[in-house]
Write a protein that holds these residues in place. Structure first.
Motif, PDB file in Angstrom:
ATOM      1  N   LEU A 173       0.409  -1.234   0.282  1.00  0.00           N
ATOM      2  CA  LEU A 173       0.125   0.266  -0.443  1.00  0.00           C
ATOM      3  C   LEU A 173       0.630   1.121   0.074  1.00  0.00           C
ATOM      4  O   LEU A 173       0.949   2.140  -0.526  1.00  0.00           O
ATOM      5  N   HIS A 180       2.873   1.873  -3.143  1.00  0.00           N
ATOM      6  CA  HIS A 180       1.255   2.782  -4.232  1.00  0.00           C
ATOM      7  C   HIS A 180       0.230   3.788  -3.731  1.00  0.00           C
ATOM      8  O   HIS A 180      -0.186   4.774  -4.342  1.00  0.00           O
ATOM      9  N   SER A 236      -0.397   4.747  -0.584  1.00  0.00           N
ATOM     10  CA  SER A 236      -0.750   5.393   1.017  1.00  0.00           C
ATOM     11  C   SER A 236       0.042   6.319   2.239  1.00  0.00           C
ATOM     12  O   SER A 236       1.507   5.458   1.773  1.00  0.00           O
ATOM     13  N   PRO A 273      -7.525  -1.719  -0.048  1.00  0.00           N
ATOM     14  CA  PRO A 273      -6.833  -1.362  -1.048  1.00  0.00           C
ATOM     15  C   PRO A 273      -7.408  -0.466  -1.659  1.00  0.00           C
ATOM     16  O   PRO A 273      -8.033  -0.762  -3.526  1.00  0.00           O
ATOM     17  N   TYR A 274      -8.468   1.005  -2.030  1.00  0.00           N
ATOM     18  CA  TYR A 274      -8.383   1.953  -2.200  1.00  0.00           C
ATOM     19  C   TYR A 274      -7.490   2.794  -2.418  1.00  0.00           C
ATOM     20  O   TYR A 274      -6.405   3.413  -2.071  1.00  0.00           O
ATOM     21  N   LEU A 275      -7.262   2.421  -3.611  1.00  0.00           N
ATOM     22  CA  LEU A 275      -6.155   3.281  -4.981  1.00  0.00           C
ATOM     23  C   LEU A 275      -6.516   3.852  -6.059  1.00  0.00           C
ATOM     24  O   LEU A 275      -7.526   3.488  -6.606  1.00  0.00           O
ATOM     25  N   GLU A 276      -6.277   5.368  -6.537  1.00  0.00           N
ATOM     26  CA  GLU A 276      -6.417   5.546  -7.647  1.00  0.00           C
ATOM     27  C   GLU A 276      -6.707   4.662  -9.238  1.00  0.00           C
ATOM     28  O   GLU A 276      -7.714   4.637  -9.983  1.00  0.00           O
ATOM     29  N   ASP A 277      -5.324   3.617  -9.265  1.00  0.00           N
ATOM     30  CA  ASP A 277      -4.879   3.678 -10.175  1.00  0.00           C
ATOM     31  C   ASP A 277      -5.987   1.661  -9.858  1.00  0.00           C
ATOM     32  O   ASP A 277      -5.645   1.248  -9.314  1.00  0.00           O
ATOM     33  N   ASN A 294      -3.615  -0.879  -9.663  1.00  0.00           N
ATOM     34  CA  ASN A 294      -2.851  -0.794  -8.278  1.00  0.00           C
ATOM     35  C   ASN A 294      -3.587  -1.323  -6.984  1.00  0.00           C
ATOM     36  O   ASN A 294      -3.156  -2.472  -6.223  1.00  0.00           O
ATOM     37  N   ALA A 295      -4.651  -1.396  -7.635  1.00  0.00           N
ATOM     38  CA  ALA A 295      -5.577  -1.582  -6.169  1.00  0.00           C
ATOM     39  C   ALA A 295      -6.133  -2.612  -6.538  1.00  0.00           C
ATOM     40  O   ALA A 295      -6.187  -4.092  -5.488  1.00  0.00           O
TER      41      ALA A 295
END
Length: 313
Positions: free
Chosen positions: A18, A21, A23, A65-69, A72-73
């Motif tokens: 995280l 990526h 975080s 796993p809240y990711l813009e990409d 990656n999420a």
């Protein structure tokens, strides 16, 4: 069987992923006995045994796993779900897992949640109260809720740790003392206002921290709904009494008030492990028995009610 529905597991390599990526919120999860460092699981099991807890239901919230990409999420969600599956398999009967989904990427979230529930045998799913600034009532999440409803899945709604976007919380060390329970309450009200539990009645929502103040506010919420015609699809107290609330808080008067407000059949045992360890972990269980409740209510909270929620166990 005594089941702790509110426990976290933070493998170090997942937190590292995280962080890689982008975080900036993993430090709070890097504490002793929270993950898979040498001795962590053995120490966790000893504390469970001392407290009389047979099984913990584990979630990665709020380290989601809240990711813009989207790529990656998905990578992070699959990684943490696989790690949870490994732990559950290594300790039969002691742990169960809640699926982490790569929201806000709804198509990918549906696929990963279906994999976790159908293929990995997870007990349900976990969500944070907000997803990269979006509420849980965001229309883009409809397919995710539909997939959970199709499976009559439990969904554990946990504070995101984002301070309700208030500097009065964030800048004064109040993120988890005050911010978290109010995030629980506000997050659930967004769900209700958006009609999610009404459209997907087979989802079994579990709210931590005794509802984060919702029981105290129950009459006020209903009165405002009736007076101002707020956009709830039904009386809020009716909708809330279809959810379940965990006992995290260890405050007997608050527990009694939640039982009076929601019903004794709507309260389930939770600890917030690893943030409460040792004697505090034992207290998180023991205080229910010491809260001056009728014996049948104590038994319902500590053992019986969880069966209605997590029937996959």
């Amino acid at each position: 069987m005594r089941v702790d529905v509110h426990a976290h597991y933070f493998p170090a390599d997942y937190l590292d992923l995280l962080t890689a990526h982008g975080s900036r919120h993993t430090d709070i999860a890097r504490i002793p006995c929270a993950g898979d460092a040498e001795g962590d699981i053995d120490a966790r099991l000893r504390m469970m045994d001392t407290a009389g807890v047979d099984l913990q239901i584990l979630s990665a919230a709020p380290q989601m796993p809240y990711l813009e990409d989207a790529g990656n999420a998905v990578e992070a969600a699959r990684f943490v779900n696989d790690r949870y599956a490994e732990l559950v398999a290594a300790h039969p009967g002691r742990f169960a897992a809640l699926a982490a989904a790569p929201l806000p990427h709804t198509d990918e979230a549906v696929k990963e949640t279906v994999r976790a529930l159908d293929d990995l045998g997870f007990a349900g799913a976990a969500v944070s109260t907000t997803v990269l600034g979006r509420t849980l009532g965001d229309p883009s999440f409809e397919a995710y809720w539909a997939a959970l409803d199709d499976r009559s899945a439990p969904v554990f709604v946990h504070a995101a740790g984002r301070d309700l976007d208030s500097p009065q919380i964030a800048d004064h060390g109040l993120t988890w003392i005050v911010g978290a329970p109010f995030e629980d309450a506000v997050g659930v009200l967004h769900l209700l206002r958006a009609g999610v539990p009404t459209r997907y009645p087979r989802i079994k929502f579990v709210v931590p921290h005794l509802g984060g103040g919702l029981s105290f506010l129950l009459q006020r919420i209903d009165d405002n709904y009736l007076h101002y015609h707020e956009a709830f699809p039904a009386l809020p107290s009716t909708l809330l009494r279809r959810m379940w609330f965990d006992t995290v808080g260890a405050h007997a008067p608050a527990l009694r008030e939640a039982i009076d407000s929601f019903g004794a059949d709507r309260i389930v045992l939770g600890s917030d492990y690893p943030y409460f360890q040792g004697d505090l972990y034992t207290r998180a269980v023991r205080y229910v028995s010491e809260a001056d409740l009728p014996a049948e209510q104590v038994r319902a909270v500590l053992e019986d009610n969880v069966r209605a929620v997590f029937d996959r166990l």
